[in-house]
Structures are given as structure tokens and as C-alpha cells.
Design an enzyme around this catalytic site. Structure first.
Site, PDB file in Angstrom:
ATOM      1  N   SER A   1       0.817  -1.217   0.000  1.00 39.57           N
ATOM      2  CA  SER A   1       0.000   0.000   0.000  1.00 39.57           C
ATOM      3  C   SER A   1       0.850   1.267   0.000  1.00 39.57           C
ATOM      4  CB  SER A   1      -0.936   0.012   1.219  1.00 39.57           C
ATOM      5  OG  SER A   1      -0.190   0.046   2.418  1.00 39.57           O
TER       6      SER A   1
ATOM      7  N   LYS B   1      -6.018   4.786   8.155  1.00 44.78           N
ATOM      8  CA  LYS B   1      -4.879   5.552   7.629  1.00 44.78           C
ATOM      9  C   LYS B   1      -5.204   7.044   7.537  1.00 44.78           C
ATOM     10  CE  LYS B   1      -2.918   1.657   5.088  1.00 44.78           C
ATOM     11  NZ  LYS B   1      -2.635   1.041   3.780  1.00 44.78           N
TER      12      LYS B   1
END
Length: 800
Positions: A651, A694
Site C-alpha cells: 500500500s 490511515k
């Protein structure tokens, strides 16, 4: 085209309380099944209907998904339509006492037979003593005793006449019947007898010897008469005892005549009782102390050890086994200490869960069962042989030193339902060749379900059940709406809801506390929000530490300004039951080289395979986009700064590529914006996991350093459906203090982070002048120029 931030409404899908068709969840009916598990329920129903061997069921799914309670409810409904399972009992085997016999009876008959046999034993204990006090028995016994007494009197009379004829008297002494010389009807004294002439004494001794011979003959006749009388008394007692036993057992024979197995057992009981009639009567007379084996009285052999009683069940049994040890699964034979040894018999046979569930369903936790390897083997053996064979652990491991019994195996007809996580199911199929033969059905429960009206209503019905069962306050409209939003946050997807009902039930209980303290009759959305905040606070120690490190500058994270070869990536720290996002600085350095990207994390052995794959994809992207007319002459190194633990996942590959490109072009990247996303070799941004954590992690970091209007996060457009951000993040976005951008390609991220046009390749792969990619290409050309032997230009190769 310049990309703008997403609107606040796109960052979280809120449930409108006004649309809910109730005032509180107390108005909702009970739940009828698990939420959004139609596929699993179809598999469960199919497996439950299959009658052939091997179609047992493995229910897989995450812990806390409510699969056990849901499956048990469904099976209970199905079991109610199945005929009742039979009763099973162990009884004494009169032919082979060490092999107890199993009796099969229809449901409810086992308890009836047990009560009947207890009544039979009690009747024996009561009737036998009364036999000897009855008028009939006393009259017949008196006649026989008088007959014997008459024989004795006649014998004595004959002996008396013979003695008188020989000049003797018949006397009764301690030694028995004897003869003494007499004169004039009186016995001679010893002095008188010794004074007689020797010839007279010899004559008297000869006569006495004849009398003694006659006495012995009469005694022998009396012994014969006595034996005959005793035998007649025994016949009398036996006839009356047998009659009493017949009277006691007649109702039993009549009641159970239609059950051949019971009828055979009753006949064996009758024969044994008649055979031991003398011992029973001895006990009744007080001639025996108890009914132990030593006394020969067999009362205990007539009792019933009922090990499976289904008389009170409705339909087939549904049994849960929490501790699947060998004895709890297949039963055991107990031993009772006696002096220096132990004893046992069929009454010490104890049933296992297979006996209780026989004819129905047995639910077991798969991992707990596998930890009992002997029990796992015993279960497979029971399924293979279709019988329940009782075996103690010591016997299974060949360590038994006790003399034990061998109960007759019972036919097995049961559906086993194992519960476990999906990895366990596939691991068992891989490691145990027999597993696939006996567990052909997998009912796979999902952790999430579509956020449809039907599923949301079903979830609220489950929550309503929790309220009723635990005595909690029901949810009002706002509380129900907030609970659905939290279910989507737990699922990490605005279009899904989490169906791990255990977590949501805990949230219900915790929200009820705040409602009670505020003296409210219903749990509101504010109560749920307070419960969520309290839970985050309890688990947030590490999160607070990370925020403090950022605030104090110990962890280098810039939330303002710009820097070359430096970008803020986003990671997720996970622990059981809790996860939160943390920003991470990624830096890159470049120089001329052989065309490789050096992963410092991999060299330090911190990188996992997924992260290593992402770095290799970066090299593929660089070669594919910038080496059309010359080899890639680059050596780049990339690293997560201040990271000293394992790193995995791809990611951060978009952030790593941006850091490398920034370093090549020598163009600074905005530090007030963080980015997360996976990239493929064509520069397309792919979705990632943990997008909400996040975004919120970088938001918290910005708060710690002082939130600025330019702060924000770039996420893949494919993750838009996953956005379920916290209220404070959404409110900051609404006020323009925080931004969330959605991108499709790396060029979108370049334009946001640099403010430059990314630039698209034209003829011969050249990029438009003044674009970011043009700067990258020129720098790479500079790196490659010492290695070229002919002049080139960016618009193409010059002709010779």
C-alpha cells in the site's frame, strides 16, 4: 485537469434516523437467523438434510460472528421436525456379565422401564419377607413340621419299647439319645452296675450294642425324613417365591410385550430371580447381610442404567460439547475403589455427548477437538464404524491395568457440526486425508454483509434480542442509526455492515451504561458515540504514544512545507481487537546506475514478500515509462525512515514511487498531504486496506502538530466505497480544514503533490515540455548520457 478534494458527504455514509420504521428497537420482532449469511444457511440446510454417511458439516467463519448461536437456532428448528431419538440403556448381561447389553427403546420408554424395574426390586424386598408371615405359608410349613415331629415321636417310641424289652431305659443326654440298664423300672447306678457279675455285665453290653444299632437305624430313617421335609419346605418356599416373582413381573411382561429387546431382558430377569429365589428369601429372613455379590442376592442386576433419555425432548436432540475430551465424547466406565482394588459393572457406565446427540446433531469446537488427538481419532472411528464404542483414555493409550467391562457398542446416527475459522478447515483438508471423507459440507460465514435495508433490519433485530436477553435499554432511532454506522465502520466499508455480532453486542452493553448514568429510558446515538470513544480510549495507549512522538518531533513527520525525495505514507498498526493508522516518512536517493531500485527494508530483512513485490513493480514502472529510447541508467534507494520493525504490504508503493520520482526530477513534494495506495506497472492506483484508519491516523498527526487548511490525504478512487470516517474528520473536511483526494493514476498524485502538470508521453515516448515527467525524463537522460555513443534529443532519435 486539477483534482479537487472530496465533499464531506462522500467521506462517511450516515444512516438517517428518520428513515427507520420504528421508534425503538423494542418494537422489532426477534431475529430469525444470522445476518447476511444466506449462502452459509443454504449449505447448512443441505448438509442437515443429507442422510448418507460423510455429509457432516464444518461451519467456518471469524470468531464473534454469531455463527454458533445462529446455527444452533436453525438446527433446533430443523430438529423439531425430526422424529424423537430413541432411548438407550445398559442392562446386566446374564450370559456374559462383563459385556453389558444395550437396550434400544422408543423415546420416553427408558424412564418408564427404569421406574418399573426399580419398582420390581422394591417389590421383591417387600414381598419376600411377607411370604413367611402369610397364613398359607405358616399352615403348610406347620403341617410339614408336624409330620417331621410325628416321625421323631414314632422313632423314639419304638426305641423306648425295644429298650424296655431288653431291660434298658431310653434317656436323652447332651450326647443325644442313649440307653442305661434298669431294674424294676429304675436306672442302675454306676456302683450297682459295677457290682453285677461279669457275665451279667457282658449280657447287658451285648443288648445295649443291639439297641445302639437300632437307634442308629432309626436316626438314619429320621435323617431321610428330615431331608424330605426340608426339600418339601424348600419347594414350598420356592413355589411361593416364584409365584410372588410372577405376580411382580406379570405387569412388566404385559406392558413391554411389544418391545422384543425389553421382553427378552425381562425373561432373563425372571429366570435369574427364580434361580436366586433362595438367596432372596435368605435375605428376607435376615440370613444374609446385604445384596452384595458375596451374598449371592442379585437385586443390583435388575436395575436399569439409562444413558440416553429423550422422553422430554421435542424432536431430535441438538447437543453442544464444550470440552471434547475422550470421555465426554464417547463416554466412560468408572471404577470404584474397594480395599486394595477397584470394581465396576454396567451401572458405572457413563454416557458421552455422542449418546446424548444420537439421532440428532452434535456441535463441537473444531480447534478444541483437535487439541484432544485421542478424541479426534475416536470421533473418526465412530463415524467410520457407525457405532459408539465406550473406551477409557487409559485403554486408548494401552495403559490400563484395571479389569474392566466391555459395554456393547451402540449404533450411531448423528450429524456432527464442527465450528472453526476458515484456515482450520483448509488446513485439515490438507493434513488429514480422512477429513474430506467425513466433512463434505462447508458452511462458510462471512464477517460482513451488504448494507441493504433487509440486512440492516436483521442486524437491529439481533441487537434487540441482545437488549431483551441482557436486560438492556432498547435503542432509539438515533442509537439504531449510529449502531448501523458503527457496523459499517467495523466492516471498513460504507456499503457493508459487520456481522460479528459479539463486538456490536459489547458496544450495546457499554452504551447502556452511559444511558443509565444519564437516566435515559433508551440508548441514543450520543450514548453509542460515548461508548465508542471510551473503547478507543481504553485501547489507545499506543496510539497516544505515537501521537506524542509526532507532537514532540521525536518522530520526523512534516505536516507543512515541501521536500525533495520525501513523502508521507500511511501505515496501520494492528493488535488483537484494535487497529490505528500512523504516518511514516519515506525518503529516496537516486544516482546514475545499472537501472535498479534498492529496497533498504529488504536489505535489513524488515520487508515482507508483498512489500518486496511492490518495490519490484516500481522498477517495472520506471522502465516502462522512461526507458523507451535509452536504457534506465538509475540506481535508487528507498526507505521507511525511523522504522525498525517488520513491514509488509504494497500500500506504500505509490508513495515510494513518488519519492523516487521527486528525487529524480528534483521537484519537492507537499508534506502537508499524505498518500496511500498500491500501484501497478502501468501507474494505475489500486485499492488498499485500512483506508479509514490511515486517513484518521494522518488527521491525528496533523492535530498533534497543528491542523493546517492544506492538510489532507490522497487515497485510491477505488477505495471511495470504503470511506466511513470519524465525525471529527468529516467535520474538518466540511469546514475546509482537511481534505481527502481520490486518484486513479500516479499522475493524479503528482499534480496534487507538486502543483505541476504531470505530462503525457507524445511521439517516441517524449513528455510535454514543462511537465513533471519531462523533468524526470531529462534527468534520466542525464544519467544515461555518458553511456551513449550517439547524440539524441527528447523529440526523438536524430537521423544519420
Amino acid at each position: 485537469m486539477k483534482l479537487g478534494p472530496l465533499s464531506a458527504e462522500r467521506l462517511c455514509r450516515k444512516t438517517d434516523p428518520a428513515r427507520l420504521p420504528f421508534d425503538s428497537t423494542a418494537q422489532l420482532p426477534p431475529a430469525t437467523g444470522p445476518v447476511g449469511q444466506d449462502r452459509a444457511m443454504r449449505a447448512l440446510n443441505f448438509g442437515a438434510r443429507m442422510k448418507q454417511p460423510g455429509y457432516n458439516i464444518f461451519v467456518s467463519g471469524p470468531r464473534g460472528s454469531g455463527k454458533r448461536s445462529a446455527v444452533k437456532r436453525v438446527l433446533a428448528r430443523m430438529a423439531a421436525e425430526i422424529p424423537q431419538a430413541p432411548d438407550w440403556a445398559y442392562v446386566h448381561n446374564f450370559a456374559e456379565p462383563h459385556r453389558p447389553q444395550a437396550l434400544r427403546m422408543r423415546a420416553g420408554m427408558g424412564a418408564e422401564l427404569k421406574t418399573a424395574m426399580e419398582g420390581f426390586v422394591a417389590g421383591l424386598r417387600e414381598v419376600m419377607p411377607r411370604l413367611f408371615t402369610s397364613t398359607l405359608h405358616i399352615d403348610r410349613r406347620t403341617k410339614l413340621e408336624k409330620k417331621f415331629q410325628a416321625a421323631i415321636d414314632a422313632a423314639l417310641e419304638r426305641l423306648r419299647h425295644a429298650a424296655e424289652a431288653f431291660g434298658f431305659l431310653l434317656v436323652d443326654s447332651d450326647e443325644g439319645v442313649n440307653f442305661v440298664p434298669a431294674r424294676d423300672g429304675l436306672a442302675l447306678a454306676d456302683t450297682e452296675y459295677r457290682a453285677l457279675p461279669k457275665t451279667e455285665r457282658d449280657r447287658l453290653e451285648a443288648r445295649k450294642a443291639k439297641l445302639i444299632s437300632l437307634r442308629d437305624a432309626e436316626m438314619r430313617k429320621l435323617v431321610g425324613v428330615r431331608d424330605e421335609i426340608v426339600e418339601q419346605l424348600q419347594v414350598l418356599d420356592r413355589e411361593m417365591g416364584e409365584a410372588a416373582i410372577r405376580n411382580l413381573m406379570a405387569p412388566l411382561f404385559e406392558r413391554f410385550a411389544d418391545v422384543p429387546a425389553i421382553d427378552g431382558f425381562l425373561k432373563a430377569v425372571y429366570q435369574d430371580a427364580v434361580m436366586h429365589c433362595d438367596a432372596l428369601q435368605a435375605l428376607a429372613r435376615g440370613e444374609a447381610d446385604d445384596d452384595s455379590e458375596e451374598s449371592g442376592v442379585p437385586f443390583h442386576r435388575y436395575q436399569i442404567n439409562l444413558i440416553a433419555d429423550n422422553g422430554q425432548t421435542q424432536g431430535a436432540p441438538v447437543i453442544s460439547l464444550d470440552q471434547p475430551s475422550l470421555s465426554r465424547l464417547v463416554g466412560k466406565v468408572e471404577h470404584v475403589p474397594l480395599l486394595l482394588t477397584t470394581i465396576t459393572d454396567y451401572m458405572y457406565v457413563r454416557a458421552g455427548a455422542l449418546h446424548a446427540a444420537n439421532g440428532g446433531f452434535l456441535l463441537i469446537d473444531a480447534l478444541a477437538l483437535l487439541q484432544q488427538d485421542v478424541a479426534w481419532d475416536a470421533l473418526k472411528r465412530s463415524l467410520r464404524d457407525a457405532v459408539i464404542a465406550i473406551q477409557n483414555l487409559a485403554e486408548a493409550t494401552d495403559r490400563s491395568y484395571n479389569v474392566t467391562i466391555q459395554p456393547q457398542p451402540i449404533p450411531l446416527n448423528v450429524k456432527i457440526v464442527l465450528f472453526g475459522e476458515p484456515w482450520l478447515f483448509y488446513r485439515l483438508r490438507e493434513l488429514d486425508p480422512e477429513f474430506a471423507d467425513w466433512f463434505k459440507i462447508q458452511a462458510d460465514f462471512s464477517a460482513t454483509a451488504d448494507r441493504t435495508n433487509e440486512n440492516c433490519t436483521a442486524l437491529l433485530r439481533v441487537m434487540s434480542d441482545v437488549s431483551r436477553q441482557d436486560g438492556l435499554r432498547p435503542l432509539d432511532r438515533t442509537g439504531a442509526a449510529r449502531m448501523l454506522d458503527e457496523a459499517s465502520r467495523n466492516a471498513g466499508d460504507a456499503e457493508k455492515i459487520a456481522v460479528r455480532t459479539s463486538r456490536l453486542a459489547d458496544l450495546m452493553r457499554e452504551a447502556d451504561l452511559f444511558a443509565r448514568e444519564r437516566q435515559r429510558n433508551f440508548v441514543s446515538g450520543q450514548d453509542v458515540a460515548l461508548a465508542v470513544a471510551a473503547k478507543d480510549d481504553r485501547a489507545g495507549r499506543l496510539k497516544a504514544m505515537e501521537r506524542e512522538l509526532i507532537r514532540r518531533g521525536t518522530m520526523f513527520i512534516d505536516t507543512t512545507g515541501a521536500a525533495v525525495g520525501q513523502v508521507n505514507a500511511l501505515t496501520v498498526l494492528s493488535m488483537p481487537g484494535y487497529a490505528f493508522g500512523v504516518p511514516a516518512r519515506i525518503t529516496a536517493q537516486v544516482r546514475p546506475g545499472p537501472g535498479c531500485v534498492l529496497d533498504i527494508e529488504r536489505l535489513a530483512e524488515f520487508s515482507g514478500p508483498s512489500h518486496a513485490k511492490g518495490v519490484h513493480i516500481l522498477a517495472g514502472y520506471l522502465n516502462g515509462h522512461y526507458s523507451h529510447i535509452h536504457p534506465l541508467s538509475l540506481s535508487a534507494s528507498v526507505a521507511f525512515e525511523q522504522s525498525y520493525g517488520p513491514i509488509d504490504g504494497d500500500s506504500a508503493s505509490a508513495a515510494e514511487l513518488l519519492a523516487i520520482l521527486s528525487a529524480i526530477a528534483n521537484v519537492p513534494l507537499r508534506q502537508e498531504i499524505a498518500i496511500t495506495g498500491s500501484i501497478n506497472q502501468h501507474g494505475v492506483i489500486q485499492p488498499i486496506g485500512g483506508v479509514n484508519e490511515k486517513i484518521e491516523g494522518f488527521f491525528d498527526a496533523c492535530l498533534a502538530r497543528g491542523l493546517q487548511p492544506g492538510n489532507g490525504v490522497i487515497v485510491p478512487r477505488a477505495n471511495l466505497a470504503n470511506l466511513m470516517l470519524r465525525d471529527d474528520v468529516v467535520e474538518a473536511a466540511r469546514q475546509g480544514r482537511f481534505s481527502v483526494y481520490a486518484i486513479d493514476t500516479i499522475n493524479d498524485a503528482i499534480e496534487i503533490l507538486t502543483g505541476m502538470t504531470a505530462g503525457m508521453p507524445a511521439q517516441y515516448g517524449a513528455f510535454s515540455a514543462g511537465s513533471f515527467n519531462r523533468l524526470v525524463a531529462e534527468r534520466l537522460l542525464y544519467f544515461a548520457r555518458p553511456r551513449r555513443l550517439r547524440p539524441i534529443r527528447l523529440d526523438g532519435v536524430l537521423p544519420f
